[in-house]
Every structure is written in structure tokens, then in C-alpha cells.
Design a protein around this motif. Structure first.
Motif, short mmCIF file in Angstrom:
data_model
loop_
_atom_site.label_atom_id
_atom_site.label_comp_id
_atom_site.label_asym_id
_atom_site.label_seq_id
_atom_site.Cartn_x
_atom_site.Cartn_y
_atom_site.Cartn_z
N SER A 9 28.86 87.70 47.66
CA SER A 9 29.39 86.80 48.69
C SER A 9 30.88 86.56 48.49
CB SER A 9 28.63 85.47 48.65
OG SER A 9 29.19 84.54 49.55
N PRO A 211 28.07 92.31 55.15
CA PRO A 211 27.78 91.36 54.06
C PRO A 211 26.42 91.66 53.43
CG PRO A 211 27.32 90.35 56.18
CD PRO A 211 27.91 91.71 56.48
N GLN A 214 23.36 91.00 55.56
CA GLN A 214 23.01 92.04 56.53
C GLN A 214 22.31 93.21 55.83
OE1 GLN A 214 26.25 93.91 58.92
NE2 GLN A 214 25.25 92.84 60.61
N HIS A 308 27.89 88.96 64.27
CA HIS A 308 28.23 87.90 63.33
C HIS A 308 27.07 86.93 63.10
CE1 HIS A 308 28.61 85.21 66.77
NE2 HIS A 308 28.89 84.22 65.97
N TRP A 311 25.19 87.10 59.66
CA TRP A 311 25.76 86.40 58.51
C TRP A 311 25.53 84.89 58.63
CZ3 TRP A 311 29.56 82.78 57.35
CH2 TRP A 311 29.93 82.72 55.99
N HIS A 315 23.70 82.40 55.81
CA HIS A 315 24.53 81.53 54.99
C HIS A 315 24.81 80.16 55.61
CE1 HIS A 315 25.33 85.39 53.03
NE2 HIS A 315 25.72 84.69 51.99
#
Length: 396
Positions: A9, A211, A214, A308, A311, A315
Motif C-alpha cells: 500500500s 494496487p 485490485q 478507481h 481501490w 481501502h
């Protein structure tokens, strides 16, 4: 495992918070044009990326495009494209953005382009003028995605040693010829243990804007996990889709476009349309999607959300819920949204509730999805690096 997730991360946040990531858009606007059904009255919100598709949408006939990105460097790319459209003739413009290199870039930037840029974009390009001054390392080999492209080209040239075969792939006249070259001359020599090891690293994936969340999404939904997914994606690009008009892969293998194989904004007739006034209908904003919608009195009828949400769902799920609340409040009566995902499904949207007139209502009850059309378009995607594609109307 928690420690490695934390490290991954931090690497991803460092890459996205301190660098230009996308030097060109990695979403196929040919699909988007069909999916969005743009009309002259449409106001479009798109996550900027590199701005290629924001220019494509205005060329397709909408009224205004709001390009929004949290990374000011991404907006700086679109701002420079806009300035170049306004100030340069077509040949200089194509030399800059088509070839990714201009022998007089510093002169053009200092004397003409810089004054057309907002302050944050000046700040970026003042330090990055060299992106356009090196003939061998063109603009498209800069930024983190460009660094990855350089690495792949080094691997093609020095490790797999398949440069002549790869060049012939892009010169193939038929899909059958292209498929034969790839299967017989490229595939086994390219897909070595070395490349599979590198593509399996979170650091490598972060350079491409992927990320860890994903990655997990892909690996939980795709048999064979992330490397097999990437291998299958490349097989589809090289065996099932003609490369003759695939400017996405060409630019990362060759470092430039051609006038016959390039985004729409780089074609001479479209450049002139943009220069004649359409470019002023594209504006950039450095903010999150929610932040932009909360701060501006706009009514949006078309949303292009890229990937997007993958992500955010992992998170910052409350932020995802809040973003959809802002979308609901700023959306027009007949609004269409498109988005992509690294995974095969976006099940996380089933957990999103909207507050409507004091009631909590499931988001999915207010979305009319078009799975057949989305699947049909997804098969034709010239990029082919996403797991799935979505088209939805927002029912108010």
C-alpha cells in the motif's frame, strides 16, 4: 501477510502521490462512444488519466467535459495538450504528441506554451521538459508506466530477443498472419520465468497503476491468478484483435504513434476541430470525484469512472458510499455511467446504500445495467487489460 499488504500500500501511494503514472490513456474510447451514446446536451465527468479520452468525448459531440484527477501531474498532461492545440500548427503538434519528441520543445515551451498553463501544470513541466527532448527516450517512455514500457522493450530486445518478430506483428496484413507470428515465433520466447516473476511483483504492478487490492480482486475471481490473467489478456490482443489500429500497444512498443494509428485527437481533421473552439469545452480539476461534485454546481449526465472504485472498495469503503451520494445529487434525470474493473465482478456495489429522502436504499435498485452490450464491447477492447466493463443508467 498484513505487513506485506502495508508495504504494498505504501509503495502504491508513493508511486501515485509523487509521480506521473499514466502518460497516455489505457481505456479504449471506441467502446466508450458506443456505451455513452453522447448527445450535444451531455455534460461529462471523466477521471483525467492522460486526457486523451477527455478530448475524444468532446470530439464525439457532448457539450462539456470535466476532467478530474487527484494527481495534478495527470491534469498537467491534458493542460499541455490543450495549450499545444491552441498555440501550435498541426505538424508541430503531431511531432510533440504523436512522435513524443520535438527538437525545439524547450523553445516552444518557454516562448509559447508555458503561459497557457495553470500554475500547477507550469510547476510540473518546468521540471519535466526533458520528457520531450530525447529522441530515443520519447515522452511515452517517461512516467511510471513509461518506465515499465522501457523495461519491457529492454526485455524484448536483450532477453527474449524477439524485436524483429514483434515488429512484424505490427506490420501483419491479416489477423491470421499476426496470430501465426505470435504463436510460432514470439509467445514461448517472451513468456519466460523471468517475465512471469517480474509481473508477479506488487512494485511492478504499482508502476502500471494496479494496487494490491485490485490484484486480490483478480486472483480471487480468475483461475490462474494475476500472471495467467495478464498472459491471457495479451494472447487476446495479439491473436483475436487486429494490431493495425491498436495504438495503445503500438506506442509502448515503439515509443510513438503514426498518423494512421493514433488517438482521434491526433488526426489532422480532429486537431482542427479542437483548435476551432472545442478544446475550450474541456476543463481540468485537481480533486477527487466526490470533491469536485461537492464544490461545483454542475449537473452531470455522463460519468466515466475508470477503475478507481476497486481501490476505494478495499481501502476506503465509506468514501465510496459518499462518492455515490455525490453522484446521485449531481446527476441529471437521465444519467449514464460506465466503469471498468480489474476483477470479473464489482460485487462491492451491492453493499452501497443511498440516502434518499431520509431512507437508506440499495444503490443496485437504482442502476439499470446493460450486461450484454458491456460484454460485447469488452470483447472488442483493444487494450484488453481489464477484467470487466460496465454500463449503467441511474434511475432517479
Amino acid at each position: 501477510m498484513a505487513f506485506f499488504e502495508w508495504v504494498s500500500s505504501k509503495v502504491f501511494q508513493h508511486v501515485h502521490g509523487n509521480h506521473l503514472v499514466y502518460n497516455t490513456c489505457w481505456e479504449d474510447p471506441r467502446l466508450d462512444r458506443v456505451a455513452l451514446e453522447l448527445k450535444p446536451t451531455d455534460e461529462v465527468l471523466v477521471i483525467t488519466s492522460a486526457g486523451c479520452n477527455a478530448l475524444d468525448y468532446i470530439l464525439a459531440g457532448c457539450r462539456h467535459v470535466y476532467a478530474v484527477d487527484m494527481n495534478y501531474r495527470q491534469n498537467a498532461v491534458l493542460d499541455l495538450k490543450k495549450a499545444a492545440i491552441k498555440c501550435l500548427d498541426y505538424e508541430d503538434f503531431f511531432q510533440l504528441w504523436g512522435k513524443g519528441y520535438h527538437p525545439r520543445f524547450v523553445e516552444l515551451y518557454q516562448g509559447t506554451l508555458r503561459k497557457e498553463l495553470p500554475e500547477l501544470s507550469q510547476k510540473f513541466w518546468d521540471k519535466k521538459k526533458h520528457y520531450f527532448t530525447r529522441h530515443r527516450r520519447t515522452y511515452y517512455f517517461n512516467g511510471t508506466s513509461g518506465m515499465f514500457a522501457r523495461g519491457i522493450n529492454f526485455y524484448v530486445d536483450r532477453v527474449a530477443k524477439v524485436r524483429p518478430q514483434v515488429n512484424r506483428l505490427f506490420e501483419a496484413k491479416t489477423l491470421e498472419e499476426q496470430r501465426e507470428i505470435y504463436k510460432k515465433e514470439v509467445s514461448q520466447r517472451f513468456w519466460t520465468r523471468t517475465i512471469k516473476f517480474l509481473l508477479n511483483r506488487d512494485t511492478t504492478l504499482s508502476m502500471l497503476g494496479v494496487p494490491r487490492a485490485q490484484r486480490y480482486q483478480v486472483e480471487s475471481q480468475y483461475e490462474g491468478q494475476i500472471v495467467k490473467f495478464m498472459q491471457d489478456c495479451l494472447n487476446s490482443v495479439l491473436c483475436d484483435l487486429p494490431l493495425q489500429d491498436n495504438y495503445f500497444w503500438r506506442v509502448y512498443i515503439q515509443g510513438c504513434y503514426t498518423k494512421e494509428c493514433c488517438p482521434e485527437y491526433l488526426k489532422e481533421e480532429n486537431f482542427q476541430r479542437l483548435k476551432d473552439g472545442l478544446v475550450d469545452c474541456v476543463t481540468t480539476y485537481t480533486d477527487s470525484v466526490e470533491g469536485f461534485l461537492r464544490k461545483h454546481e454542475v449537473t452531470i449526465s455522463r460519468f466515466v469512472l475508470l477503475d478507481h472504485m476497486d481501490w476505494l472498495a478495499s481501502h476506503l469503503f465509506p468514501a465510496l458510499v459518499s462518492e455515490w451520494d455525490a453522484i446521485w445529487k449531481r446527476s441529471a434525470p437521465e444519467t449514464r455511467l460506465i466503469w471498468r474493473s480489474g476483477g470479473m465482478r464489482t460485487d462491492f456495489l451491492e453493499r452501497v446504500n443511498l440516502e434518499i429522502e431520509g431512507r437508506q436504499e440499495p444503490l443496485m435498485e437504482h442502476l439499470k445495467l446493460y450486461p450484454e452490450l458491456a460484454a460485447e464491447l469488452h470483447e472488442k477492447d483493444r487494450v484488453h487489460t481489464y477484467g470487466s466493463f460496465y454500463i449503467a443508467d441511474l434511475l432517479k
